[in-house]
Design an enzyme around this catalytic site. Structure first.
Site, PDB file in Angstrom:
ATOM      1  N   CYS A 114      13.012  10.864   7.578  1.00 42.98           N
ATOM      2  CA  CYS A 114      12.753  10.513   8.978  1.00 42.98           C
ATOM      3  C   CYS A 114      14.002  10.759   9.818  1.00 42.98           C
ATOM      4  O   CYS A 114      13.911  11.045  11.001  1.00 42.98           O
ATOM      5  CB  CYS A 114      12.319   9.066   9.067  1.00 42.98           C
ATOM      6  SG  CYS A 114      13.445   7.954   8.221  1.00 42.98           S
ATOM      7  N   GLU A 117       8.144  16.771  15.073  1.00 42.69           N
ATOM      8  CA  GLU A 117       8.732  16.538  13.757  1.00 42.69           C
ATOM      9  C   GLU A 117       8.089  17.482  12.735  1.00 42.69           C
ATOM     10  O   GLU A 117       6.875  17.461  12.562  1.00 42.69           O
ATOM     11  CB  GLU A 117       8.499  15.088  13.338  1.00 42.69           C
ATOM     12  CG  GLU A 117       9.204  14.739  12.045  1.00 42.69           C
ATOM     13  CD  GLU A 117       8.917  13.317  11.584  1.00 42.69           C
ATOM     14  OE1 GLU A 117       7.738  12.925  11.580  1.00 42.69           O
ATOM     15  OE2 GLU A 117       9.875  12.608  11.235  1.00 42.69           O
ATOM     16  N   LYS A 134       0.878  -1.179   0.000  1.00 35.23           N
ATOM     17  CA  LYS A 134       0.000   0.000   0.000  1.00 35.23           C
ATOM     18  C   LYS A 134       0.915   1.228   0.000  1.00 35.23           C
ATOM     19  O   LYS A 134       1.448   1.620   1.031  1.00 35.23           O
ATOM     20  CB  LYS A 134      -0.896  -0.042   1.243  1.00 35.23           C
ATOM     21  CG  LYS A 134      -1.390   1.304   1.746  1.00 35.23           C
ATOM     22  CD  LYS A 134      -2.406   1.953   0.837  1.00 35.23           C
ATOM     23  CE  LYS A 134      -2.775   3.324   1.377  1.00 35.23           C
ATOM     24  NZ  LYS A 134      -1.832   4.380   0.895  1.00 35.23           N
ATOM     25  N   GLU A 153       8.381   1.819  11.446  1.00 35.68           N
ATOM     26  CA  GLU A 153       9.486   2.774  11.266  1.00 35.68           C
ATOM     27  C   GLU A 153       8.847   4.149  11.239  1.00 35.68           C
ATOM     28  O   GLU A 153       8.162   4.490  10.264  1.00 35.68           O
ATOM     29  CB  GLU A 153      10.220   2.514   9.944  1.00 35.68           C
ATOM     30  CG  GLU A 153      10.888   1.166   9.841  1.00 35.68           C
ATOM     31  CD  GLU A 153      12.139   1.028  10.667  1.00 35.68           C
ATOM     32  OE1 GLU A 153      12.576   2.035  11.271  1.00 35.68           O
ATOM     33  OE2 GLU A 153      12.672  -0.086  10.724  1.00 35.68           O
TER      34      GLU A 153
HETATM   35  P1  NAD Z   1       1.628   8.885   7.074  1.00 36.02           P
HETATM   36  O1  NAD Z   1       1.678   8.229   8.397  1.00 36.02           O
HETATM   37  O2  NAD Z   1       0.678   9.991   6.853  1.00 36.02           O
HETATM   38  O3  NAD Z   1       1.310   7.831   5.923  1.00 36.02           O
HETATM   39  C1  NAD Z   1       2.116   6.662   5.746  1.00 36.02           C
HETATM   40  C2  NAD Z   1       1.295   5.607   5.030  1.00 36.02           C
HETATM   41  O4  NAD Z   1       0.256   5.167   5.886  1.00 36.02           O
HETATM   42  C3  NAD Z   1       0.625   6.081   3.736  1.00 36.02           C
HETATM   43  O5  NAD Z   1       0.717   5.062   2.772  1.00 36.02           O
HETATM   44  C4  NAD Z   1      -0.813   6.262   4.177  1.00 36.02           C
HETATM   45  O6  NAD Z   1      -1.743   6.125   3.126  1.00 36.02           O
HETATM   46  C5  NAD Z   1      -0.953   5.129   5.166  1.00 36.02           C
HETATM   47  N1  NAD Z   1      -2.076   5.255   6.101  1.00 36.02           N
HETATM   48  C6  NAD Z   1      -2.650   6.385   6.591  1.00 36.02           C
HETATM   49  N2  NAD Z   1      -3.668   6.067   7.434  1.00 36.02           N
HETATM   50  C7  NAD Z   1      -3.730   4.717   7.471  1.00 36.02           C
HETATM   51  C8  NAD Z   1      -4.567   3.786   8.157  1.00 36.02           C
HETATM   52  N3  NAD Z   1      -5.555   4.169   8.965  1.00 36.02           N
HETATM   53  N4  NAD Z   1      -4.351   2.463   7.970  1.00 36.02           N
HETATM   54  C9  NAD Z   1      -3.356   2.048   7.161  1.00 36.02           C
HETATM   55  N5  NAD Z   1      -2.539   2.873   6.479  1.00 36.02           N
HETATM   56  C10 NAD Z   1      -2.720   4.196   6.635  1.00 36.02           C
HETATM   57  O7  NAD Z   1       3.132   9.335   6.784  1.00 36.02           O
HETATM   58  P2  NAD Z   1       3.661  10.218   5.563  1.00 36.02           P
HETATM   59  O8  NAD Z   1       3.217  11.612   5.821  1.00 36.02           O
HETATM   60  O9  NAD Z   1       3.369   9.561   4.270  1.00 36.02           O
HETATM   61  O10 NAD Z   1       5.230  10.120   5.768  1.00 36.02           O
HETATM   62  C11 NAD Z   1       5.924  10.953   6.620  1.00 36.02           C
HETATM   63  C12 NAD Z   1       6.223  10.275   7.938  1.00 36.02           C
HETATM   64  O11 NAD Z   1       6.913   9.055   7.717  1.00 36.02           O
HETATM   65  C13 NAD Z   1       7.119  11.092   8.808  1.00 36.02           C
HETATM   66  O12 NAD Z   1       6.655  11.097  10.149  1.00 36.02           O
HETATM   67  C14 NAD Z   1       8.446  10.379   8.737  1.00 36.02           C
HETATM   68  O13 NAD Z   1       9.289  10.580   9.828  1.00 36.02           O
HETATM   69  C15 NAD Z   1       8.027   8.975   8.597  1.00 36.02           C
HETATM   70  N6  NAD Z   1       9.107   8.191   7.992  1.00 36.02           N
HETATM   71  C16 NAD Z   1       9.782   7.285   8.752  1.00 36.02           C
HETATM   72  C17 NAD Z   1      10.835   6.570   8.204  1.00 36.02           C
HETATM   73  C18 NAD Z   1      11.601   5.564   9.009  1.00 36.02           C
HETATM   74  O14 NAD Z   1      12.211   4.699   8.406  1.00 36.02           O
HETATM   75  N7  NAD Z   1      11.590   5.615  10.322  1.00 36.02           N
HETATM   76  C19 NAD Z   1      11.186   6.779   6.876  1.00 36.02           C
HETATM   77  C20 NAD Z   1      10.484   7.708   6.131  1.00 36.02           C
HETATM   78  C21 NAD Z   1       9.434   8.399   6.698  1.00 36.02           C
END
Ligand code: NAD
Length: 494
Positions: free
Chosen positions: A286, A387, A177, A252
């Site tokens: 991240c 963040e 997804k 993550e």
């Molecule tokens: P997000 O949490 O908004 O979305 C991530 C994913 O989750 C998307 O595919 C989204 O569609 C999905 N999602 C949203 N609601 C959901 C639900 N209820 N059930 C299942 N899936 C759902 O994050 P984002 O804005 O896309 O990315 C940014 C965030 O990701 C930042 O906080 C960043 O720090 C983090 N990040 C972490 C790492 C790591 O490896 N630790 C790497 C990159 C990004």
């Protein structure tokens, strides 16, 4: 302009959404829609899970030897290498990060499939010594089953590879997804699995909005594990939903990583390290070193050096090789970054660079924010605690090693940390004391397929990359074989 249409892959077939139609993806550089993706819903999510389950339990995939699985992974690696430029260009159109950065990432991705392809036939159980006479006992490491891989928008294919390579090497099947903002490269990439020779249904995709497809994916009884990268609020929600059904998770999540500069460091190198920690990828990583901690005796000198480099950063078209800072991936995220700049000002932080959208008319349609630096930040301010996920740096003074550790660890997050020093003793002592899953000394933002990556505290659960990552997709079975001829007393435990 006609939009480019992409399809999901479910059970080996390219499909549209069952009844949701299409949704558009916009290019952050010009704000224009450029692609159309299937607007998936619960029925699409369920179909993808069922296809993955069918491939896990029947057909050719479970019949392959681990060596054959490994070969498929390595064949896939070669195809990614072949298509790297095309895939990287798609990522840039979707997330606005520099082509140079995305091409570097996509060209590096094959290593994950080579590494875990090599690991596939080194998954070993053990023959156990036993304290029970005439009993033979051994363990098997078996794949968990169907894995749902949920990815964010900042590095779609790299973060997907961190999940896919160990999951497939372990023998799992997968539903991907991708983020609703950056699905195109994932759908193009998913087409390579058939070409590499993977049986249909081993890798499936479902696009759409998290709140619409997410609940079905996370709670489906045929799903064994959710491997998630994204924000900590979404991660916590998924963790709760998964707990209701006792599913495995790796999470993550976000960070507020400290990048600590001691007075004994090479200050020019340290300033460059601070820049690479926050302005590369416009701060949308991240592991962003969004809190730079500087020893008080060199504080002004280091602030001056960082500002001097940052103010020369060239904003522009991410496809242009001369560009150093691209746009923010979504308009909502751009507005969120700008709102944090307002919050920092209101809390009393001193803005020494940037702090607004660029004036340059050529960037007018794009979702840009100037590289922004706040000095005299206190670790209690929101700009130092939350963040931002954008090109906004907080520079915080500290007195000595204890003070640096106290400030660095005073965070709900613990993803990464940087230490700049010329003292080997200090490098090792600080690395011991920092509560973070990765510590870099005199460098920043290095990752590898061989190196475990993951968070302490609210930055996550589990590790990706490195040999241990494959364990996250396996479970252990213990087999007992009775070698005795007689059947012992059935009313007592053996
Ligand atoms: P997000 O949490 O908004 O979305 C991530 C994913 O989750 C998307 O595919 C989204 O569609 C999905 N999602 C949203 N609601 C959901 C639900 N209820 N059930 C299942 N899936 C759902 O994050 P984002 O804005 O896309 O990315 C940014 C965030 O990701 C930042 O906080 C960043 O720090 C983090 N990040 C972490 C790492 C790591 O490896 N630790 C790497 C990159 C990004």
């Amino acid at each position: 302009m006609a939009l480019t249409r992409f399809h999901n892959i479910v059970g080996g077939r390219e499909v549209a959404a069952k009844d949701g139609g299409w949704f558009a993806s916009a290019n952050p550089f010009d704000g224009r829609d450029w692609a159309e993706l299937p607007h998936g819903g619960a029925a699409d999510a369920a179909a993808a899970v069922e296809a993955a389950h069918a491939a896990f339990t029947g057909g050719d995939w479970p019949k392959l030897t681990a060596t054959q699985r490994g070969k498929l992974l390595r064949r896939l690696a070669d195809l990614i290498e072949r298509d790297a430029e095309k895939l990287a260009a798609l990522e840039v159109r979707d997330n606005g990060k520099l082509y140079a950065e995305m091409l570097g990432q996509v060209r590096y991705i094959p290593e994950w499939f080579h590494y875990f392809g090599g690991l596939a036939d080194k998954i070993e159980g053990a023959v156990l010594p036993t304290d029970k006479p005439q009993m033979f006992s051994y363990t098997r490491r078996e794949p968990l089953g169907v894995v749902v891989a949920i990815t964010p928008w900042n590095s779609p294919l790299l973060l997907l590879a961190w999940k896919l390579a160990p999951a497939l090497a372990a023998g799992c099947t997968v539903v991907i997804k991708p983020s609703e903002f950056t699905s195109a490269s994932t759908l193009e990439f998913a087409r390579l699995f058939a070409e590499a020779g993977f049986p249909a249904g081993v890798v499936n995709t479902v696009t759409g909005f998290g709140g619409e497809v997410g609940p079905t994916l996370v709670e489906h009884p045929l799903v064994a594990k959710i491997a998630f990268t994204g924000g900590d609020a979404t991660g916590a929600h998924i963790y709760q939903q998964a707990a209701k059904h006792i599913k495995h998770v790796t999470l993550e999540l976000g960070g507020k990583s400290p990048n600590i500069i001691f007075a004994d460091a090479n200050l020019d190198d340290a300033a460059k390290g601070a820049i690479s920690g926050i302005f590369a990828a416009s701060g949308q990583t991240c592991i962003a070193g969004s809190r730079v901690l500087v020893q008080r005796s060199v504080y002004d000198a280091v602030v001056d050096r960082i500002v001097a480099i940052a103010q020369t950063a060239k904003l522009g078209d991410p496809m242009d090789a001369a560009t150093q800072v691209g746009p923010i991936t979504t308009m909502q995220q751009r507005d969120k970054v700008l709102s944090y700049i307002d919050i920092a000002r209101a809390d009393g932080a001193r803005c020494v660079l940037g702090g607004k959208r660029p004036d340059d008319a050529a960037l007018g349609r794009g979702w840009f924010v100037e590289p922004t630096i706040f000095a005299d930040v206190h670790n209690d301010m929101r700009i130092a605690r939350e963040e931002v996920f954008g090109p906004v740096l907080s520079i915080i003074p500290f007195d000595d090693d204890d003070d640096a550790v106290r400030i660095a660890n005073d965070s709900i997050y613990g993803l990464a940390a940087g230490v700049w020093t010329s003292s080997i003793a200090r490098a090792i002592t600080m690395s011991d004391r920092l509560r973070a899953g990765t510590v870099w000394v005199n460098t920043y933002r290095a990752v590898s397929f061989m190196a475990p990556f993951g968070g302490y505290k609210k930055s996550g659960i589990g590790r990706e990359s490195g040999q241990h990552a494959i364990v996250e997709y396996l479970q252990t079975k213990c087999v007992w074989i009775n070698l005795a001829d007689d059947v012992p007393n059935p009313f007592v435990m053996r």
